[in-house]
Design an enzyme around this catalytic site. Structure first.
Site, short mmCIF file in Angstrom:
data_model
loop_
_atom_site.label_atom_id
_atom_site.label_comp_id
_atom_site.label_asym_id
_atom_site.label_seq_id
_atom_site.Cartn_x
_atom_site.Cartn_y
_atom_site.Cartn_z
N GLU A 7 -4.98 2.77 -4.21
CA GLU A 7 -2.99 2.59 -4.25
C GLU A 7 -2.60 1.18 -3.44
O GLU A 7 -1.50 1.13 -2.98
CB GLU A 7 -2.62 3.64 -3.24
CG GLU A 7 -3.13 3.70 -1.79
CD GLU A 7 -4.32 4.27 -1.53
OE1 GLU A 7 -4.74 4.57 -0.43
OE2 GLU A 7 -5.13 4.37 -2.67
N ASP A 59 0.80 -1.17 -0.06
CA ASP A 59 -0.06 0.15 0.14
C ASP A 59 0.99 1.13 0.08
O ASP A 59 1.73 1.38 0.72
CB ASP A 59 -0.91 0.05 1.37
CG ASP A 59 -2.14 1.16 1.17
OD1 ASP A 59 -3.14 0.69 0.58
OD2 ASP A 59 -1.71 2.16 1.49
N ASP A 119 -1.44 9.82 -10.86
CA ASP A 119 -1.59 8.68 -11.64
C ASP A 119 0.17 8.24 -12.21
O ASP A 119 0.24 7.21 -12.47
CB ASP A 119 -2.19 9.09 -12.81
CG ASP A 119 -3.78 9.14 -12.53
OD1 ASP A 119 -4.16 8.46 -11.22
OD2 ASP A 119 -4.33 9.57 -13.45
#
Length: 350
Positions: A267, A223, A240
């Site tokens: 994410e 993560d 992005d």
């Protein structure tokens, strides 16, 4: 296919001119005119070989043949007693079935190949003496055999073109279907497997995993740390870019070790390393963090928290819950680290 048809038609014109001249079936006017038409078709064939407009040339050829060559052949080759109707059928089939034209143009071409023969048949009936008969039965047989041979060749060219077009379109459809299937498995932003496809792959691996713990492998969940702040502070475009950069680095490392990486949402990313033990996972994790630190983005290096679970549980859901539990512990310990789920109990170890 259009080029092949034109070439064969040109050869047919030359062959017909030679036959009519040699057998004395017609006068020199017909021989010269057919030779000129054949030369024109050959020139159009050469024109198409240079990549010019095939549709336009095919329409022009069809119209010229319908209102020029075939009526000429009808007049000089005994009308209804001759083989001209065979040529009308062969060329008409080419014009109507193989030309990719608009519906109105297709209708006009079809009408052309229907109307012209009917007009010629009517004229032959109305004025029976306007066409001279064959000089002999042998000449009649030779003309019929030659015309039949030309028509068979033209039909074979058309059938071959149909098969080639079918094979080409079938191949393109298969390639397109494969691209669609692959696109359905991949995340559009990162190119990694999406949540559904990764879950299915991991579930299949979990079901067939060897009962020996050493062969089970590892499931890692990563993560990105403070990713919401990254989006809020630097914009979603930069966010992005961060996701794509991390995905590229992760994929290169995981692919090199025979693993599978996927984006599970936002994410969060998951990695399946078949047959991997803790030493190999530590190596993968260390390599990932080293490369992320060595290639900082515009606003600094990408930092991640990770959770690892070994030995698949009875279901992929339980296995991912273990890895997620370790990931949660990594976040509680301050992030930017990887925690391993304990194999013996519910504790986790760094």
């Amino acid at each position: 296919m259009n080029r092949s048809f034109l070439f064969c038609a040109a050869v047919g014109c030359f062959s017909g001119a030679i036959l009519n001249y040699s057998a004395g079936l017609t006068d020199m006017v017909y021989v010269v005119l057919v030779t000129i038409i054949g030369a024109g078709m050959l020139a159009m064939w050469a024109h198409l070989r240079r990549g010019r407009n095939a549709r336009h040339s095919a329409m022009v050829t069809s119209c010229l043949v319908a209102i020029g060559l075939l009526p000429l052949n009808w007049f000089y080759n005994q009308g209804t007693q001759g083989p001209s109707l065979l040529l009308f059928l062969a060329v008409g089939g080419y014009a109507f079935c193989l030309l990719l034209v608009a519906p109105v143009q297709r209708l006009l071409i079809a009408m052309l190949f229907l109307v012209v023969p009917y007009v010629l048949i009517w004229l032959d009936y109305r004025f029976p003496d306007w066409i001279e008969p064959y000089p002999s039965e042998a000449a009649h047989a030779i003309d019929a055999a030659a015309t039949y041979s030309i028509c068979v060749i033209l039909l074979l060219v058309m059938v071959t073109g149909f098969f080639r077009r079918f094979e080409s379109e079938h191949r393109l459809l298969n390639e397109y279907a494969e691209k669609l299937r692959e696109a359905g498995l991949r995340d559009s932003l990162t190119g990694l497997f999406n949540h559904g496809s990764f879950y299915a792959l991991a579930d299949a691996y979990c079901r067939k995993a060897d009962p020996t713990p050493a062969e089970h492998g590892a499931l890692i969940i990563y993560d990105l740390d403070h990713f919401k702040n990254v989006n809020d502070s630097h914009g979603h475009v930069y966010g992005d870019t961060t996701l794509k950069f991390f995905s590229r680095v992760l994929r290169e490392i995981v692919d090199a070790r025979g693993g599978t990486a996927g984006r599970c949402g936002g994410e969060e990313f998951a990695v399946l390393l078949p047959g991997a033990g803790q030493a190999e996972v530590e190596e993968v994790d260390a390599t990932l963090r080293a490369q992320l630190a060595a290639q900082p983005l515009e606003y600094g290096p990408v930092r991640v928290s990770g959770g690892v679970a070994f030995e698949p549980a009875t279901s992929i859901k339980a296995w991912m819950e273990r890895a997620d539990h370790a990931l949660y512990e990594a976040k509680c310990r301050g992030r930017d680290q990887t925690v391993y789920y304990d194999r013996s109990d519910t504790d986790v170890v760094a």
